[in-house]
Design an enzyme around this catalytic site. Structure first.
Site, short mmCIF file in Angstrom:
data_model
loop_
_atom_site.label_atom_id
_atom_site.label_comp_id
_atom_site.label_asym_id
_atom_site.label_seq_id
_atom_site.Cartn_x
_atom_site.Cartn_y
_atom_site.Cartn_z
N GLU A 124 0.84 -1.20 0.00
CA GLU A 124 0.00 0.00 0.00
C GLU A 124 0.87 1.25 0.00
OE1 GLU A 124 -2.64 2.28 3.35
OE2 GLU A 124 -2.88 0.10 3.23
N HIS A 125 1.97 1.21 0.74
CA HIS A 125 2.89 2.35 0.78
C HIS A 125 3.68 2.47 -0.53
CE1 HIS A 125 2.83 3.87 5.01
NE2 HIS A 125 2.18 2.73 5.16
N GLU A 201 5.04 4.51 11.26
CA GLU A 201 3.59 4.34 11.35
C GLU A 201 3.23 3.30 12.40
OE1 GLU A 201 -0.27 3.84 8.39
OE2 GLU A 201 1.71 4.41 7.62
#
Length: 508
Positions: A124-125, A201
């Site tokens: 996703e990153h 994160e």
């Protein structure tokens, strides 16, 4: 053995608080908001179909065709087309000047192993760090020049990449999404840079005690199974995932039959299907060596996990039993039941006049700072529970009255309770679809879960068919005398307050 829920009326909470067991997701869709998760204002359904609805709503799984339900007046139709390679294209045309289009994929942390847990989140990153055709700077310039927003999320069973843009820019949006999903560059230097971002994160998420508590709940409730994995994965994996791990994840799971191109807003379905054929016809529907990933059953274990930290001012507690799967016919009565319990926060007005009995008790007895009934549903199981934040001196009382609220659902729920729960649930379902992005998300997840979009008229019909007896019967099936899973984070008055028993051996 783990404590059993709802044994005898007034001792419900005390039974849980005094009896314990051996103890060992990034998103949870709440019924009112993770599960996360329908179109415009409801219209009146014809009385002619009322009897048919009552006869069928209790027994028909959500994935089956909703015969006996009438279309909503002025409600846009959700159109569905399947390409030759199995990729499905679904859209709802609302006539807005903007639209949201995205790719929903049946892959998430549940499809990962201990070795590659967190690969989906890492991807996703990486998705926005450039494609083989557009380096990161060029990709960002393309999105910015359209005035669009490109986003993604990963959950335990789904991954989504989507873009909100002007309706006239739909072709460009689909082109960019196809590149992001099919041609992500996965540059080694960029992977190393993103490791630090993912680790930061992970540190930030540790400060969100609600997410920590609910991840721990999954870890203990589904211990030893893929549903126990967190969406973000452990920090050790974030440090060690290789480019080949990411490539293997894509080649194993990003297959056409597990993808839905979903769109809502100012979109034309025929145009969207044409764009899908142009950009996604090359997505493979075959697996190497026919090694089709098969989800293993995820058993529920009544258990407990506690993470004590006396530096925290409040305790965060989640207690849950095994719930219904996403397509189960029991899901609607359970949603009504959760609406009856409701939610509460200190910032709410109303005080002792709140409609939820548990909320009134929370105000009158100062039981907690907040609570939320939730149901996280997956393809074959679920978690039905209550999450609350309370002072260490109030944990035992809040546990007792939460269990008492469950007991009331099994034994004494009234017609007025059910009527209130139905209205609250209908309002919640409508409120969740405020804009093209939540509608697009709803379409994508519904097609993955059920094979079709369930219209709001059908939700209303199924909700209308729920009776007090149905609520009592279904709640008794899932709540009465069941072993709960409990997760607790924060300060406790005593470590035995949540019940005696062996400590968890899951690495935290």
């Amino acid at each position: 053995m783990a404590a059993s829920v709802c044994r005898v009326g007034s001792t419900v909470g005390q039974a849980l608080a005094k009896t314990r067991s051996v103890s060992t997701d990034s998103k949870v869709y709440w019924n009112s908001a993770e599960q996360r998760d329908i179109s415009e204002c409801p219209s009146v359904l014809s009385l002619a179909s009322a009897q048919r609805r009552e006869e069928t709503a209790e027994s028909r799984p959500l994935g089956t065709t909703g015969t006996g339900y009438e279309s909503k007046v002025n409600s846009p139709e959700t159109r569905l087309t399947t390409l030759d390679n199995g990729l499905r294209v679904a859209s709802e045309e609302t006539g807005h000047a903007t639209c949201t289009v995205g790719l929903w994929i049946g892959a998430g942390s549940r499809y990962e192993s201990e070795k590659n847990n967190g690969a989906g989140f890492f991807l996703e990153h990486m998705a926005f760090k450039g494609t083989k055709k557009h380096p990161q700077t060029a990709l960002e310039q393309q999105v910015e020049s359209m005035g669009a927003h490109l986003s993604a999320y990963t959950s335990r069973e789904h991954t989504a990449y989507y873009m909100k843009t002007l309706a006239k820019d739909l072709p460009k949006a689909v082109e960019l999404l196809s590149e992001v999903v099919q041609s992500c560059s996965l540059n080694e230097a960029e992977i190393e840079q993103q490791r630090g971002v993912v680790l930061r994160e992970l540190e930030e998420v540790e400060g969100n005690l609600q997410e920590v508590c609910l991840d721990l709940l999954h870890a203990t409730a589904f211990q030893g199974t893929p549903l126990g994995h967190s969406v973000l994965g452990p920090s050790n994996n974030a440090r060690n995932l290789s480019r080949q791990d990411l490539v293997d994840y894509i080649s194993s799971h990003y297959k056409a039959p597990r993808m839905v191109l979903s769109a809502a807003g100012g979109v034309n379905h025929e145009e969207l299907v044409g764009l899908a054929r142009s950009h996604f016809s090359g997505v493979s529907f075959e697996y190497d060596g026919d090694a089709v990933p098969v989800l293993s059953p995820c058993r529920f274990t009544g258990s407990e996990i506690r993470m004590r930290d006396d530096a925290l001012p409040l305790a965060h507690i989640a207690v849950a039993v095994e719930g219904a799967s996403a397509a189960s016919p029991d899901i609607v009565p359970l949603m009504v039941a959760n609406s009856i319990i409701g939610s509460y926060d200190l910032t709410y007005g109303g005080g002792k006049h709140l409609s939820s009995r548990l909320a009134r008790l929370a105000v009158e007895e100062n039981l907690c700072h907040s609570f939320q009934a939730f149901h996280s549903s997956y393809c074959d199981t679920g978690l039905l529970g209550i999450y609350f934040v309370a002072d260490k001196h109030q944990i035992e009382d809040m546990m007792h009255w939460s269990q008492n609220a469950w007991m009331n659902l099994c034994t004494t729920v009234t017609e007025s309770d059910v009527a209130r729960g139905k209205n609250a649930l209908k309002a919640s379902l409508v409120g969740q679809l405020n804009g093209t992005t939540p509608i697009c998300d709803d379409i994508g997840r519904h097609v993955l879960n059920y094979g079709r979009r369930i219209p709001l008229a059908e939700w209303d019909a199924r909700i209308d068919a729920v009776t007090p007896r149905m609520v009592r019967d279904v709640c008794s099936k899932y709540l009465y005398d069941k072993c709960p899973a409990v997760a607790a984070v924060g300060e406790f008055r005593s470590i035995s307050q949540l019940g005696p028993g062996p400590r968890c051996d899951i690495p935290v």
